[in-house]
Design an enzyme around this catalytic site. Structure first.
Site, PDB file in Angstrom:
ATOM      1  N   SER A 335      29.010  34.804  32.511  1.00  0.00           N
ATOM      2  CA  SER A 335      28.766  35.131  31.105  1.00  0.00           C
ATOM      3  C   SER A 335      28.132  36.505  30.916  1.00  0.00           C
ATOM      4  CB  SER A 335      27.836  34.081  30.488  1.00  0.00           C
ATOM      5  OG  SER A 335      28.415  32.796  30.556  1.00  0.00           O
ATOM      6  N   HIS A 429      25.203  27.747  26.316  1.00  0.00           N
ATOM      7  CA  HIS A 429      25.426  26.999  27.559  1.00  0.00           C
ATOM      8  C   HIS A 429      24.287  26.017  27.849  1.00  0.00           C
ATOM      9  CE1 HIS A 429      29.104  28.942  28.885  1.00  0.00           C
ATOM     10  NE2 HIS A 429      28.591  30.109  28.563  1.00  0.00           N
TER      11      HIS A 429
END
Length: 499
Positions: A335, A429
């Site tokens: 990410s 997340h």
């Protein structure tokens, strides 16, 4: 096709694309007096439109007997709104709608008093329940009725998605502010969440043989790692790659949110290895696949921001990958860290203003970095980190690795907004139940990666047996589950920095 209820048919969801807003006519600029007159006329037209288009709230006893407003009333609002070329004009109309057509506070107070009075007196349960139902009815804002009836128009839901995108943009630009606007945004978000709930969503996989229109939309919607050309797109949907999107069951092949996955032999630490420019392999060896890396998730409709499409998509794709690869046990993201450079530059700027105060770097780091940059560390780093040129100096890259790694760990783990992770990707997340697993140095050396996050990226790892527990712990207790590497970097930050 799944039944969608009275407000959602296949034609009403996404078929119509509204005409582009007309440009302002050219010619000489208006004088201040003429401009004021034009603005006044527009405001009067807005007020007249809203009085005509927003349906009145029927009396409680007539709520199920009052006929729906004429379709033309709602269509007038859609047409008028679509003709407003300036963001400020659209913001003004939405502000007037929010302020003037919300909840009738007098009715709320009256019904609340009735409920409180009944609770103090012994009455049948049915009487109290009806009083509470009257209160609920009074708490519904008038503009909700407008949105409900617009949703029944052909292309009405698409219009409402775009309207909310405009509303969010206006809030970000401070064109509209205040509790009434925030409340209307929440109401519209709630309605869209119902219309786009998981039961109405279809998971679709994209391959090179998917319709050209779908591939084009996927390419254009990629917001994290832009697609360079058709060969790049072919790699991203070919062997060792998976691409999935959600569409609404009433509008198949219309991507709402897109997820890209790389199938690798280990957890990736560098995005260039995933999106590298090379011919895609012809075949896929299942024996070489032991990890699934989520490296990009993009929402194609800004008006659906906050509607939990991404979370549901990740969970559905996890199940899909487990079906296709029963042996697969490692799932992780790779990410970006948007906002890290901006946050760091803010710290450097504040410390530079305090006469060169340094609380971010050790004495030895300050000395080494200053020798390389040729000046005071706070001032010179502000200049270097504001561009991508600093990565061309191997000495500076080596010197910055240790301090930036621990600063990034603190930014992700320690910087909070209302108790949750400040970084939006981290928050996403962690809410899903992932573990903040590994921070990677020089993981994205693209211009966007260097300027946005100093080249750093992070893996959020999904241990499938623990995601539910981790998610509950984070959402309810605001506890972040992190690996030893991340916690060690956080401890180094707390030892060497004095924020």
């Amino acid at each position: 096709m799944r039944a969608l209820g009275p407000a959602l048919t296949a034609r009403r969801l996404f078929p119509l694309r509204l005409c582009p807003r007309p440009p302002r006519p050219g010619g000489p600029r208006l004088s201040s007096g003429s401009a004021a007159a034009e603005a006044g006329a527009l405001e009067r037209a807005m007020d007249e439109l809203l009085r005509r288009a927003v349906p009145a709230t029927p009396a409680y006893e007539l709520r199920e007997k009052t006929p729906a407003p004429a379709e033309g009333q709602c269509a007038d609002f859609v047409s008028f709104y679509g003709g407003l070329a300036e963001a400020a004009e659209r913001a003004e109309l939405l502000s007037r709608l929010a302020r003037g057509f919300g909840v009738d506070h007098g009715q709320v107070a009256e019904q609340s008093a009735g409920v409180l009075q009944l609770r103090e007196q012994p009455r049948e349960a049915a009487v109290l329940l009806q009083a509470e139902d009257r209160l609920r009815y009074a708490l519904v804002p008038r503009y909700r009725g407008l949105f409900h009836h617009i949703s029944k128009l052909d292309g009405g839901v698409r219009f409402l998605v775009r309207l909310r995108a405009d509303l969010l943009e206006a809030q970000a630009l401070k064109l509209v502010e205040g509790p009434h606007v925030r409340e209307m945004n929440g109401v519209l978000k709630g309605m869209l969440s119902e219309w786009f709930s998981s039961g109405f969503l279809s998971l679709e996989r994209v391959t090179w043989h998917s319709p050209c229109e779908v591939l084009q939309k996927i390419s254009e919607s990629e917001a994290v790692h832009p697609v360079k050309n058709w060969m790049d797109m072919k790699r991203r949907v070919g062997p060792y790659r998976r691409c999935y999107f959600f569409s609404h069951c009433a509008a198949p092949e219309e991507p709402l949110v897109v997820l890209h996955v790389a199938l690798t032999s280990e957890i990736s630490s560098n995005i260039q290895a995933i999106v590298k420019e090379c011919p895609p392999p012809e075949t896929e060896e299942r024996s070489q696949i032991s990890a699934a890396i989520f490296y990009s998730i993009s929402l194609t409709q800004p008006g659906l921001q906050g509607v939990e499409l991404g979370t549901v998509l990740v969970k559905r794709v996890l199940k899909e990958l487990q079906k296709e690869f029963p042996h697969l046990g490692t799932f992780s993201s790779l990410s970006p860290i948007p906002g890290f450079t901006k946050w760091l530059l803010g710290l450097l700027n504040s410390q530079a203003k305090e006469h060169g105060r340094n609380e971010l770097f050790t004495d030895s780091e300050c000395k080494e970095i200053s020798e390389i940059t040729g000046g005071p560390i706070n001032e010179t780093l502000k200049v270097f980190l504001s561009s991508s040129e600093w990565v061309k100096s191997e000495k500076l890259v080596r010197a910055l690795q240790a301090p930036l790694m621990r600063l990034c760990a603190w930014y992700l783990y320690g910087e909070k907004h209302r108790g949750f992770a400040l970084n939006p990707v981290a928050n996403f997340h962690l809410q899903n139940g992932a573990v903040m697993w590994r921070i990677n140095w020089m993981a994205d050396v693209s211009l966007k990666g260097i300027t946005g996050s100093c080249g750093l990226m992070v893996n959020y790892r999904y241990y499938l047996g623990d995601t539910a527990t981790n998610s509950t712990s984070y959402v309810c207790s605001k506890n972040i589950k992190a690996s030893e590497q991340v916690l060690s970097l956080v401890a180094q930050f707390q030892k060497n920095s004095k924020l």
